[in-house]
Structures are given as structure tokens and as C-alpha cells.
Design a protein around this motif. Structure first.
Motif, mmCIF file in Angstrom:
data_model
loop_
_atom_site.group_PDB
_atom_site.id
_atom_site.type_symbol
_atom_site.label_atom_id
_atom_site.label_comp_id
_atom_site.label_asym_id
_atom_site.label_seq_id
_atom_site.Cartn_x
_atom_site.Cartn_y
_atom_site.Cartn_z
ATOM 1 N N GLY A 103 -3.010 1.551 4.844
ATOM 2 C CA GLY A 103 -1.861 0.766 4.424
ATOM 3 C C GLY A 103 -1.987 0.114 3.063
ATOM 4 N N SER A 104 -0.938 -0.650 2.746
ATOM 5 C CA SER A 104 -0.796 -1.293 1.437
ATOM 6 C C SER A 104 -1.540 -2.616 1.401
ATOM 7 C CB SER A 104 0.690 -1.564 1.215
ATOM 8 O OG SER A 104 1.150 -2.440 2.232
ATOM 9 N N THR A 105 -1.467 -3.288 0.242
ATOM 10 C CA THR A 105 -2.037 -4.623 0.104
ATOM 11 C C THR A 105 -1.484 -5.539 1.202
ATOM 12 O OG1 THR A 105 -1.897 -4.232 -2.276
ATOM 13 C CG2 THR A 105 -2.486 -6.455 -1.566
ATOM 14 N N GLN A 106 -0.188 -5.446 1.432
ATOM 15 C CA GLN A 106 0.449 -6.308 2.440
ATOM 16 C C GLN A 106 -0.121 -6.034 3.836
ATOM 17 O OE1 GLN A 106 1.952 -4.815 -0.097
ATOM 18 N NE2 GLN A 106 3.761 -5.911 -0.807
ATOM 19 N N ILE A 107 -0.295 -4.748 4.160
ATOM 20 C CA ILE A 107 -0.842 -4.393 5.475
ATOM 21 C C ILE A 107 -2.290 -4.862 5.585
ATOM 22 C CG2 ILE A 107 -1.409 -2.448 7.014
ATOM 23 C CD1 ILE A 107 1.615 -2.947 6.642
ATOM 24 N N GLY A 109 -3.603 -7.389 4.454
ATOM 25 C CA GLY A 109 -3.663 -8.821 4.706
ATOM 26 C C GLY A 109 -3.567 -9.166 6.179
ATOM 27 N N ARG A 110 -3.156 -8.235 6.994
ATOM 28 C CA ARG A 110 -2.956 -8.500 8.429
ATOM 29 C C ARG A 110 -3.800 -7.595 9.323
ATOM 30 N NH1 ARG A 110 -0.893 -13.091 9.801
ATOM 31 N NH2 ARG A 110 0.382 -12.384 11.521
ATOM 32 N N GLU A 192 -2.797 7.801 -1.198
ATOM 33 C CA GLU A 192 -3.091 6.696 -0.287
ATOM 34 C C GLU A 192 -1.907 6.472 0.631
ATOM 35 O OE1 GLU A 192 -3.481 2.844 -2.001
ATOM 36 O OE2 GLU A 192 -1.468 2.881 -2.770
ATOM 37 N N MET A 193 -2.115 5.585 1.594
ATOM 38 C CA MET A 193 -1.078 5.178 2.539
ATOM 39 C C MET A 193 -0.435 6.348 3.263
ATOM 40 S SD MET A 193 0.696 1.769 1.142
ATOM 41 C CE MET A 193 1.461 2.409 -0.327
ATOM 42 N N SER B 51 8.082 -9.006 1.247
ATOM 43 C CA SER B 51 6.782 -9.618 0.955
ATOM 44 C C SER B 51 6.890 -11.129 0.788
ATOM 45 C CB SER B 51 6.194 -9.024 -0.337
ATOM 46 O OG SER B 51 5.948 -7.647 -0.185
ATOM 47 N N LEU B 54 1.528 -15.751 3.167
ATOM 48 C CA LEU B 54 1.261 -16.466 4.419
ATOM 49 C C LEU B 54 -0.150 -17.030 4.310
ATOM 50 C CD1 LEU B 54 2.136 -17.038 7.417
ATOM 51 C CD2 LEU B 54 1.029 -14.879 7.997
ATOM 52 N N ARG B 57 -1.967 -15.385 1.532
ATOM 53 C CA ARG B 57 -2.224 -13.952 1.560
ATOM 54 C C ARG B 57 -0.906 -13.188 1.599
ATOM 55 N NH1 ARG B 57 -6.929 -11.511 1.707
ATOM 56 N NH2 ARG B 57 -8.274 -13.188 2.375
ATOM 57 N N LEU B 58 -0.852 -12.123 0.804
ATOM 58 C CA LEU B 58 0.365 -11.306 0.714
ATOM 59 C C LEU B 58 0.554 -10.515 2.007
ATOM 60 C CD1 LEU B 58 2.611 -10.252 -1.271
ATOM 61 C CD2 LEU B 58 1.029 -8.386 -1.823
ATOM 62 N N VAL B 59 1.731 -10.655 2.623
ATOM 63 C CA VAL B 59 2.019 -9.929 3.864
ATOM 64 C C VAL B 59 3.470 -9.455 3.848
ATOM 65 C CG1 VAL B 59 0.366 -11.346 5.170
ATOM 66 C CG2 VAL B 59 2.798 -11.958 5.190
ATOM 67 N N CYS B 60 3.765 -8.510 4.719
ATOM 68 C CA CYS B 60 5.143 -8.127 4.987
ATOM 69 C C CYS B 60 5.676 -9.068 6.069
ATOM 70 C CB CYS B 60 5.223 -6.687 5.501
ATOM 71 S SG CYS B 60 4.900 -5.445 4.253
ATOM 72 N N ALA B 111 4.639 -10.074 -4.864
ATOM 73 C CA ALA B 111 3.395 -9.289 -4.840
ATOM 74 C C ALA B 111 2.688 -9.335 -6.192
ATOM 75 C CB ALA B 111 3.691 -7.843 -4.430
ATOM 76 N N LYS B 118 -4.957 -13.483 -8.331
ATOM 77 C CA LYS B 118 -6.269 -12.987 -7.901
ATOM 78 C C LYS B 118 -7.006 -12.326 -9.059
ATOM 79 C CE LYS B 118 -7.932 -9.439 -4.654
ATOM 80 N NZ LYS B 118 -8.711 -9.930 -3.512
ATOM 81 N N TYR B 129 -1.884 0.397 -7.788
ATOM 82 C CA TYR B 129 -2.382 0.406 -6.407
ATOM 83 C C TYR B 129 -1.977 -0.868 -5.673
ATOM 84 C CZ TYR B 129 -4.891 4.792 -6.180
ATOM 85 O OH TYR B 129 -5.187 6.129 -6.114
ATOM 86 N N TRP B 130 -2.081 -2.021 -6.340
ATOM 87 C CA TRP B 130 -1.719 -3.277 -5.682
ATOM 88 C C TRP B 130 -0.246 -3.249 -5.247
ATOM 89 C CZ3 TRP B 130 -4.514 -7.614 -4.267
ATOM 90 C CH2 TRP B 130 -3.761 -8.712 -3.844
ATOM 91 N N ALA B 132 1.514 -0.626 -4.577
ATOM 92 C CA ALA B 132 1.888 0.632 -3.923
ATOM 93 C C ALA B 132 2.635 0.390 -2.614
ATOM 94 C CB ALA B 132 0.641 1.492 -3.667
ATOM 95 N N GLY B 133 2.513 -0.808 -2.059
ATOM 96 C CA GLY B 133 3.246 -1.125 -0.836
ATOM 97 C C GLY B 133 4.629 -1.679 -1.100
ATOM 98 N N ASN B 134 5.051 -1.678 -2.355
ATOM 99 C CA ASN B 134 6.406 -2.087 -2.716
ATOM 100 C C ASN B 134 7.140 -0.876 -3.263
ATOM 101 O OD1 ASN B 134 4.547 -4.625 -3.236
ATOM 102 N ND2 ASN B 134 6.617 -5.382 -2.834
#
Lengths: 291, 159
Positions: A103-107, A109-110, A192-193, B51, B54, B57-60, B111, B118, B129-130, B132-134
């Protein structure tokens, strides 16, 4: 059918009590760690009401300790915290990479290794790496605590050995000693992901002459559960982990695989690739053991 | 369903809210607290539009239950600007035209801010990469990456 409910017990005992009484009364429960699988399933494939039992408030599931003989990783610790721990990353780079791939940076984190294991997907990336590292699942329930080797934990696609009154407290991993290295590689069609088409984890120990004295190999996404492949380990033990030995280990992994064909890859492709991944991960583990 | 009472801190303000046990934190922010800056894209943790921070820390927020916010500190897009003064990252998104439809933008800014806090001097690969979840379906990402790089430069040596 009942309604959704949420509880975040403060102690292990009260968590077990809640899980036990719910099991006895026929209330469906689901243990929640990082939630990156649970919440997705709640919104898509499995909307049924249940009591969600959040275990993140427990001190025991947040333990992260590196001892002389045992590394303990609490079931609720998110991957980001593992990845920020330089000591852990130095000792178990392969295991930490297997978590970091998800997963991503967000994932990150959890999502926790404990959750990845309890979700019990055939393609869970941390499971072959845990197998390679001889991890043991520390489980607690109404009958007390018990330890289960990680290769015996997952029993099928999405199922595991825990009773409804039990939950995973953490994972025990033998602390690497001497010239020991681990590695995990997976194949995905992008950078990735994505979900593994195949994966392989290797941990091995070398003596001062470079001969392999101990090895463990785990493979994923090529059978209903991740598998320990002792034939692959046997092919490495006693060798210099040269190309011949790695090729023999690769062949053993391919022979152990019993994959399905799906949109990610065919049976033939997965059988071939899992061997290649074992060979490459074995070479990385060997080089890390020598470093 | 029995609602759950949640006491939490959002953008520095203590807040109390009643949530359904299966509400996501995203539902709680948008429907319970009226903070609609955080967007719902996929609701399955793939797109990053929701995003938030929390406990730093960055979370969905779509993958966190509202009930889990009890006692936690949450920072959303609404807390990024200082009153009418845009944050450097917001300003750079405007200057670089790093948005078109704007649905992904709050998630990207939250994000990117987490990244620069950081790592104040990330290279392009690190930024990509940071983030990539967006997901952004308008810009092709290049302008977003340039905006973040420019923001990092400006934060390092304010004009």
C-alpha cells in the motif's frame, strides 16, 4: 442480524471476555487493528453487522521489543513505525520490506503485520517473510495463551486457526544471530501498490567459510495459503548458496506451488516466477548474511 | 444502532460528536462535523482524496472508523491555511496550476505537507513515491510534483 457496534477494551482480559461472551451469544465479532482490510470489506464484500473489537488500545498489541533471542512485534503496530525503526530494519530487512511493500504512505500509517496475517489472504506479502523468519503467532483467548508457528496459522483462503474467542497479540521472531540475512521479493506488474502474483521469502545463516548452516524458505500467492518449502531450504543448506544451489531451491519452490490462473497471472507463469523470486531473494539473503 | 460518543480534537479544537459504529472518520468529518474539505473518492483507501493526519500520521480517513477518533488529534485540510493566508504548499499549487477539478487537491496538500514536515528536501522520486497513494485524473502529476518541489524550496529559504 443485529446492529453494528464498536468497542475498544482497555485490557487483554476484558477483550477476551468480550470476544467469549459474544461468541457464546452468537454475536458476530471482528477484531480491528489498522482496519485497511476490515473497512474495505465492510464497504464492499461483507456488509453484515458485527461487533468491532478494536485492539489498538491494548499495551500488549503495541509492544515492539528486540531481545537477545526474540524480537516481538505487537499485532497492532503499523508498518510505518516498523519502517522507522533502524535497529529492526537492520536485523530483519526482508520482513520489514515485505510490510513496506503493502500500500501507499497512507496505508502504511495504519496497516500492521498482525492484520496482514489475520486477513489470511493467499497473497499477503508479510506471510512468506514471516515463514522464512520462523515467526510464531502469540495468541490469547478464553483458554489462555498459546503459540502457533506462522506456517500453521493460515488454514485456507481468508481463514485461520483462531477460535472466535481468540485474537493475535503479537509475533515472536527469533533474533538473527551470526551471519544471518533475510529477503522477500514479490512480482507485480507495476512498480508498487499491487497484489502479489507470486512472492518468496528466504532467511539463511552462513558459517565463516560461507557455507549455509540454516535456511527457511516461504512462498506466497501460489497456493491457497503461503507455504513453507523445506525442500528449497534443504537445497541451500550445506552449500555456498551458489547458482547451482539457488537453482535447485528455485526448482523446489516451483514444484511446491499449486497456483490458480487469474487476471494477475496463469498457473504456468506463477510456477516459473515463484522459482525466480526464490533464487533472487536467496542471493540477496546470502549477500546480507555476508555483510 | 447505538451511537458512539466521540471526544476528539480537530484542527486544534476540542470537538464532541455522535457517530454510528460503522461510520468512517471521513463520514464523521463531513457529515458529523461539517468539515467537507476532506473529499471522498474511492472510499477503499486507493485514491487518497480523504487524507488527513491522525495523531501526526498520514492516513486515509475512509479506512478509519469515526469511533476510533476518541482521544485522538486530527488535522484536516481546513487547518492548513492560517486564516486567510494560504500555506506555501497551497500557494504553490495555485501558481503551478497543480489542480483542475480539485477533488484530489485537499488530499494532495495534506499528504505533501506531511512529507515536507518529515523530509524538508525530498528529491523527485521521493515525492512521487510518497504521493503515490494520491490519485489525480486531471493533471498528469507533473505540475503537482513541481508545486511540491517549489514549496520545499520556498520553505527552505523563504523569499
Amino acid at each position: 442480524m443485529g446492529d453494528y457496534a464498536y468497542a475498544a477494551p482497555a485490557t487483554v482480559d476484558s477483550t477476551v471476555e468480550l470476544l467469549s461472551s459474544s461468541a457464546n451469544s452468537g454475536t458476530r465479532t471482528q477484531v480491528l487493528a489498522g482496519g485497511t482490510d476490515v473497512l474495505v470489506q465492510m464497504r464492499s464484500t461483507d456488509r453484515g453487522a458485527r461487533l468491532i473489537v478494536d485492539i489498538k488500545q491494548l499495551a500488549e498489541t503495541n509492544v515492539l521489543s528486540v531481545g537477545e533471542d526474540e524480537i516481538y512485534i505487537g499485532a497492532a503496530i503499523p508498518s510505518a513505525i516498523l519502517n522507522e525503526n533502524a535497529e529492526l530494519k537492520g536485523l530483519l530487512p526482508g520482513l520489514i520490506e515485505s510490510a513496506d511493500l503493502i500500500g501507499s504512505t497512507q496505508i502504511q500509517g495504519r496497516a500492521s503485520i498482525g492484520g496482514n496475517l489475520c486477513n489470511s489472504s493467499p497473497a499477503g506479502d508479510t506471510i512468506p517473510a514471516l515463514i522464512a523468519n520462523s515467526a510464531v503467532c502469540h495468541i490469547v483467548g478464553a483458554d489462555g495463551e498459546r503459540d502457533v508457528p506462522v506456517e500453521d496459522f493460515v488454514t485456507g483462503v481468508g481463514t485461520n486457526c483462531m477460535a472466535p474467542h481468540e485474537f493475535l497479540l503479537g509475533l515472536r521472531v527469533p533474533t538473527p544471530k551470526g551471519n544471518t540475512g533475510d529477503a522477500y521479493l514479490r512480482f507485480i506488474p507495476r512498480t508498487e501498490m499491487d497484489i502479489a502474483v507470486a512472492g518468496a521469502g528466504v532467511r539463511l545463516t552462513l558459517d565463516d567459510s560461507g557455507a549455509c548452516t540454516a535456511a527457511r524458505v516461504g512462498i506466497g500467492a501460489v497456493a491457497p495459503t503461503a507455504l513453507v518449502v523445506s525442500e528449497a531450504a534443504d537445497a541451500l543448506i550445506g552449500t555456498q548458496v551458489d547458482d547451482d544451489a539457488l537453482n535447485a531451491a528455485a526448482d523446489a519452490c516451483s514444484a511446491a506451488a499449486s497456483p490458480i490462473s487469474d487476471k494477475r497471472g496463469t498457473v504456468e507463469y506463477r510456477i516459473k516466477v515463484v522459482g525466480v523470486l526464490c533464487k533472487r531473494a536467496g542471493a540477496i539473503a546470502r549477500d546480507r548474511a555476508k555483510a | 444502532m447505538a451511537k458512539v460518543h466521540v471526544s476528539t480534537t480537530v484542527n486544534g479544537q476540542p470537538m464532541d460528536v455522535l457517530v454510528e459504529p460503522n461510520d468512517s472518520l471521513l463520514d464523521t468529518l463531513r457529515d458529523g462535523l461539517g468539515l467537507t474539505g476532506t473529499k471522498e473518492g474511492c472510499a477503499t483507501g486507493d485514491c487518497g482524496a480523504c487524507s488527513v493526519m491522525l495523531d501526526g500520521r498520514l492516513v486515509c480517513s475512509c479506512l478509519v472508523l469515526g469511533a476510533e477518533a476518541e482521544g485522538k488529534t486530527i488535522d484536516t485540510i481546513e487547518g492548513v491555511a492560517d486564516g486567510d493566508g494560504l500555506h506555501v504548499i497551497q500557494q504553490k499549487f495555485l501558481e503551478h496550476a497543480a489542480l483542475q477539478c480539485g477533488i484530489c487537491t485537499p488530499g494532495f496538500i495534506v499528504a505533501a505537507k506531511a512529507l515536507l514536515e518529515k523530509n524538508p528536501n525530498p528529491d523527485e522520486t521521493t515525492i512521487r513515491y510518497w504521493l503515490a497513494g494520491n490519485l489525480c485524473r486531471c493533471t498528469g502529476y507533473d505540475k503537482i510534483v513541481r508545486a511540491v518541489q517549489d514549496a520545499a524550496d520556498e520553505l527552505a529559504s523563504p523569499a
